[in-house]
Design an enzyme around this catalytic site. Structure first.
Site, PDB file in Angstrom:
ATOM      1  N   GLU A 162      15.859  -1.732  -3.897  1.00  0.00           N
ATOM      2  CA  GLU A 162      14.892  -2.642  -4.509  1.00  0.00           C
ATOM      3  C   GLU A 162      15.326  -3.056  -5.911  1.00  0.00           C
ATOM      4  O   GLU A 162      14.627  -3.777  -6.603  1.00  0.00           O
ATOM      5  CB  GLU A 162      13.488  -2.019  -4.521  1.00  0.00           C
ATOM      6  CG  GLU A 162      13.453  -0.600  -5.037  1.00  0.00           C
ATOM      7  CD  GLU A 162      12.100   0.090  -4.829  1.00  0.00           C
ATOM      8  OE1 GLU A 162      11.108  -0.593  -4.533  1.00  0.00           O
ATOM      9  OE2 GLU A 162      12.056   1.322  -4.975  1.00  0.00           O
ATOM     10  N   ASP A 177       9.840  -5.547  -4.699  1.00  0.00           N
ATOM     11  CA  ASP A 177      10.447  -5.198  -5.976  1.00  0.00           C
ATOM     12  C   ASP A 177      11.837  -5.826  -6.114  1.00  0.00           C
ATOM     13  O   ASP A 177      12.224  -6.235  -7.197  1.00  0.00           O
ATOM     14  CB  ASP A 177      10.529  -3.675  -6.154  1.00  0.00           C
ATOM     15  CG  ASP A 177       9.319  -3.132  -6.918  1.00  0.00           C
ATOM     16  OD1 ASP A 177       8.786  -3.885  -7.771  1.00  0.00           O
ATOM     17  OD2 ASP A 177       8.906  -2.000  -6.653  1.00  0.00           O
ATOM     18  N   ARG A 192       5.771  -9.207 -10.588  1.00  0.00           N
ATOM     19  CA  ARG A 192       5.002  -9.307  -9.341  1.00  0.00           C
ATOM     20  C   ARG A 192       3.539  -9.607  -9.564  1.00  0.00           C
ATOM     21  O   ARG A 192       2.872 -10.163  -8.706  1.00  0.00           O
ATOM     22  CB  ARG A 192       5.069  -7.961  -8.597  1.00  0.00           C
ATOM     23  CG  ARG A 192       6.338  -7.704  -7.911  1.00  0.00           C
ATOM     24  CD  ARG A 192       6.407  -6.281  -7.448  1.00  0.00           C
ATOM     25  NE  ARG A 192       5.421  -5.993  -6.412  1.00  0.00           N
ATOM     26  CZ  ARG A 192       5.388  -4.842  -5.735  1.00  0.00           C
ATOM     27  NH1 ARG A 192       6.274  -3.906  -6.002  1.00  0.00           N
ATOM     28  NH2 ARG A 192       4.493  -4.639  -4.818  1.00  0.00           N
ATOM     29  N   CYS A 196      11.092  -2.826   4.373  1.00  0.00           N
ATOM     30  CA  CYS A 196       9.714  -2.359   4.280  1.00  0.00           C
ATOM     31  C   CYS A 196       8.917  -3.134   3.247  1.00  0.00           C
ATOM     32  O   CYS A 196       7.933  -2.651   2.722  1.00  0.00           O
ATOM     33  CB  CYS A 196       9.647  -0.857   4.006  1.00  0.00           C
ATOM     34  SG  CYS A 196      10.319  -0.392   2.414  1.00  0.00           S
ATOM     35  N   HIS A 202     -15.477   1.960   4.352  1.00  0.00           N
ATOM     36  CA  HIS A 202     -16.271   1.980   5.573  1.00  0.00           C
ATOM     37  C   HIS A 202     -16.142   0.655   6.331  1.00  0.00           C
ATOM     38  O   HIS A 202     -15.986   0.618   7.544  1.00  0.00           O
ATOM     39  CB  HIS A 202     -17.730   2.258   5.224  1.00  0.00           C
ATOM     40  CG  HIS A 202     -18.652   2.089   6.385  1.00  0.00           C
ATOM     41  ND1 HIS A 202     -18.630   2.959   7.453  1.00  0.00           N
ATOM     42  CD2 HIS A 202     -19.551   1.142   6.683  1.00  0.00           C
ATOM     43  CE1 HIS A 202     -19.505   2.556   8.344  1.00  0.00           C
ATOM     44  NE2 HIS A 202     -20.082   1.458   7.906  1.00  0.00           N
TER      45      HIS A 202
END
Lengths: 553, 87
Positions: free
Chosen positions: A407, A431, A441, A478, A185
């Site tokens: 990746e 990645d 990561r 991306c 919210h």
């Protein structure tokens, strides 16, 4: 003190902390009452009715979307099933507050278990429950009232619709919450109001009320009691930034007009509006895991279809690239069982899992094929054989445009071989860095190796982009690195044809690209690759990107 | 017993506003109303309970069966079907 969360509504806010924390205690387990059951039930019903009335009244005063949310919450409070349950728990001897707590718990469990949008509605339910328990205990719920001397940074565990319904935009500099996600919210409201917001920020409610807080809704950084000079710097940088961003409008392109479509990374239909509002030209990474999580059976074609159609409809004429299910040992799904793996990141993830469960892939591809003009790519592809296998599967199900993510270093090194079968590639820099540097990561201790400016990573991007250009095919980015304006210029210089990022980063990247020519981007890319360390690469590239300083990035 | 099969058209599914509107209408009806999701193992729930309807987790494009019995139930069903089918 510095805290870090997730920026969900861009911009920068600064002011004294207004900490909205009420902790309504959990009524003790097995608590009983003295007196008549009927009286105890009456007490519970009065509290439920009172809270429902308050929520409705607040909604009525607020109007608009808040009114609808609060009306729904009022209905939850007086839900007949809930009331029956509260009564029967009281009949069994539980005190009214405990009975209310347990009656809500059953519904809460179902919602929270669903994950995603519905899971986050569990917070709405918790808010209602706490209000009823507070009414029973006679605890006052705080509200926001009066005009403050200066706009405040609203800090809370999570903001509930009832907290924010009567909020005055001018009174708030930023939101910082300890919990919540991109579709909570708080995040939705913040974007709707244009208030900078940081969610999922551990330690936020520990901020001393009244302490000065500097929140960056883009990076997620939250500074408590920053130095005066830092605030002044941030304020002026923000003003410069806003002016520069406002000037750079329209589709992504370099100063000399080389087009670079700027796309958004999207985690589900709820985030599409924010992407459109931020000026995304399409979706460069549409994650589909939300359809598959917390279920015992994979979703069927019909169930998946609307989520894909919504994405296609949000960007008519724009690219929408959907990534097929990226599950694996770290995101295990009940219906895709794999033996336990000692190194999940190196196990049966992404497309590897599809080879074991082709029926799940086929259902997803069938839904994608009929959903509209979508591009589809597989994650975790390592070899040309895997790429060809996936493309064949796409073609046989009617998916027109099939690509793969790059990746895994092997895919970058032999990108030319992969490109002979696929229609496009998209580099997932997060990645790719993890696998190139053998650095987890999730692990803070090795995070320096995860620096996207590492020249070895830039080499792999260059190899892939060059192979794509030779094949005459698109090479998008991306990963998170596209969200850094300086890096975005370098990626374009390396040959990336589209950039995709969190929607909040789009204005800065659009402005940075518009301020530099393609030649400047290429020179910056060459300079970065000539460097030996990540820090040197960053400095070397910036020397060829003179307008970054002016943009305040 | 009367029933209506409706495909939910709202983007948010039968949640939030559509669910609230649906329940508000159902509560005005004197008879019991049930809602079930097609192709789901979940048992039918009361159409007057917003919590139960949310827990059904009906998404856009999914079909629900609304049932009611008694005087005036056909009109109530028509109205509820319209609410559920409104985008």
């Amino acid at each position: 003190m510095n805290l870090r969360g997730v920026g969900v509504s861009p911009g920068f806010g600064h002011g004294p902390a207004y900490v909205l924390s009420v902790s309504v205690p959990e009524p003790p387990e097995g608590a009983t009452y003295t007196g008549e059951a009927e009286q105890e039930k009456e007490r519970a019903v009065v509290a439920l009715t009172q809270v429902a009335g308050e929520l409705e009244a607040r909604g009525h005063r607020a109007g608009g979307e808040a009114e609808e949310i609060l009306k729904a919450q009022a209905l939850m409070t007086e839900d007949p099933g809930l009331v029956v349950r509260v009564r029967s728990l009281i009949d069994r001897g539980l005190a009214a507050p405990r009975a209310v707590y347990e009656a809500f718990a059953r519904y809460r469990e179902v919602l929270a278990g669903s994950g995603g949008y519905l899971g986050e509605r569990a917070a709405d339910l918790d808010d209602v429950r706490d209000r009823v328990i507070a009414a029973l205990y006679g605890i006052a719920m705080p509200g926001l009232h009066g005009a403050p001397a200066e706009p405040y940074v609203l800090v809370a565990r999570d903001l509930a619709p009832a907290d924010t319904a009567l909020l005055v935009r001018e009174h708030v500099a930023a939101f910082v919450t300890e919990e919540g996600g991109p579709t909570s919210h708080t995040a939705i409201l913040a974007r709707a109001l244009g208030v900078p917001a940081v969610v999922a920020c551990p330690g936020a409610t520990g901020i001393t009320p009244g302490a000065r807080v500097l929140a960056d809704g883009t990076s997620g950084e939250v500074r408590v009691e920053p130095a005066e000079s830092d605030v002044a710097e941030a304020v002026s940088a923000d003003a410069v930034r806003r002016a520069a961003y406002a000037q750079a409008e329209g589709p992504g392109r370099t100063a000399d007009g080389h087009p670079v479509p700027l796309l958004a990374n999207v985690g589900g239909p709820a985030e599409l509006d924010a992407a459109v509002a931020a000026g995304a030209e399409g979706v460069g990474l549409y994650r589909t895991e939300f359809l598959f999580l917390n279920r015992t059976e994979p979703p069927g074609v019909e169930e998946q279809l609307p989520a894909y159609q919504q994405a296609a409809r949000a960007f008519p004429g724009g690219k929408v690239i959907v990534r097929t299910l990226d599950a694996g040992a770290d995101k295990a799904l009940a219906f895709l069982p794999v033996p336990s793996e000692p190194n999940p990141a190196l196990g049966e993830r992404g497309v590897r899992l599809f080879r074991r469960f082709p029926e799940v892939m086929e259902a997803q591809l069938d839904a994608l094929a009929v959903a509209g003009d979508l591009m589809v790519m597989a994650p975790m592809v390592a070899t040309a054989e895997e790429a060809e296998w996936f493309v064949r599967a796409c073609r046989s199900r009617g998916v027109a445009q099939a690509g793969v993510m790059v990746e895994v270093p092997s895919a970058a090194l032999r990108a030319g071989d992969l490109l002979s079968s696929v229609d496009f590639v998209s580099i997932g820099t997060n990645d790719l860095s993890q696998y190139t540097f053998a650095a987890d990561r999730q692990l803070g201790a090795v995070s320096a190796l995860q620096d996207p400016w590492q020249p070895a990573l830039l080499d792999l991007v260059a190899l892939t982009a060059t192979a794509a250009r030779e094949a005459g095919k698109a090479c998008g980015i991306c990963g998170e690195s596209a969200a850094d304006p300086a890096m975005a210029c370098v990626l374009v210089g390396l040959g990336a044809t589209t950039l995709s990022m969190g929607a909040g980063a789009l204005p800065a990247v659009r402005a940075a690209l518009a301020a530099h020519t393609l030649d400047e981007c290429r020179l910056a890319a060459d300079a970065a690759r000539d460097a030996v360390t990540a820090a040197e690469a960053r400095a070397a590239a910036r020397a060829y990107l003179p307008a970054l300083g002016r943009l305040g990035v | 017993m009367g029933e209506r099969k409706v495909t939910v058209a709202a983007e948010v599914g039968l949640h939030a506003r559509p669910a609230a509107t649906f329940v508000q209408r159902a509560m005005k009806a004197p008879m019991d109303i049930t809602v079930a999701k097609m192709h789901s193992a979940k048992p039918p729930v009361s159409g007057k309970s917003i919590l139960a309807i949310m827990a059904l987790d009906v998404r856009q494009g999914e079909t629900v069966v609304i049932s009611a019995e008694g005087e005036g139930s056909e009109d109530v069903l028509d109205e509820l079907a319209e609410i559920a089918g409104t985008p």
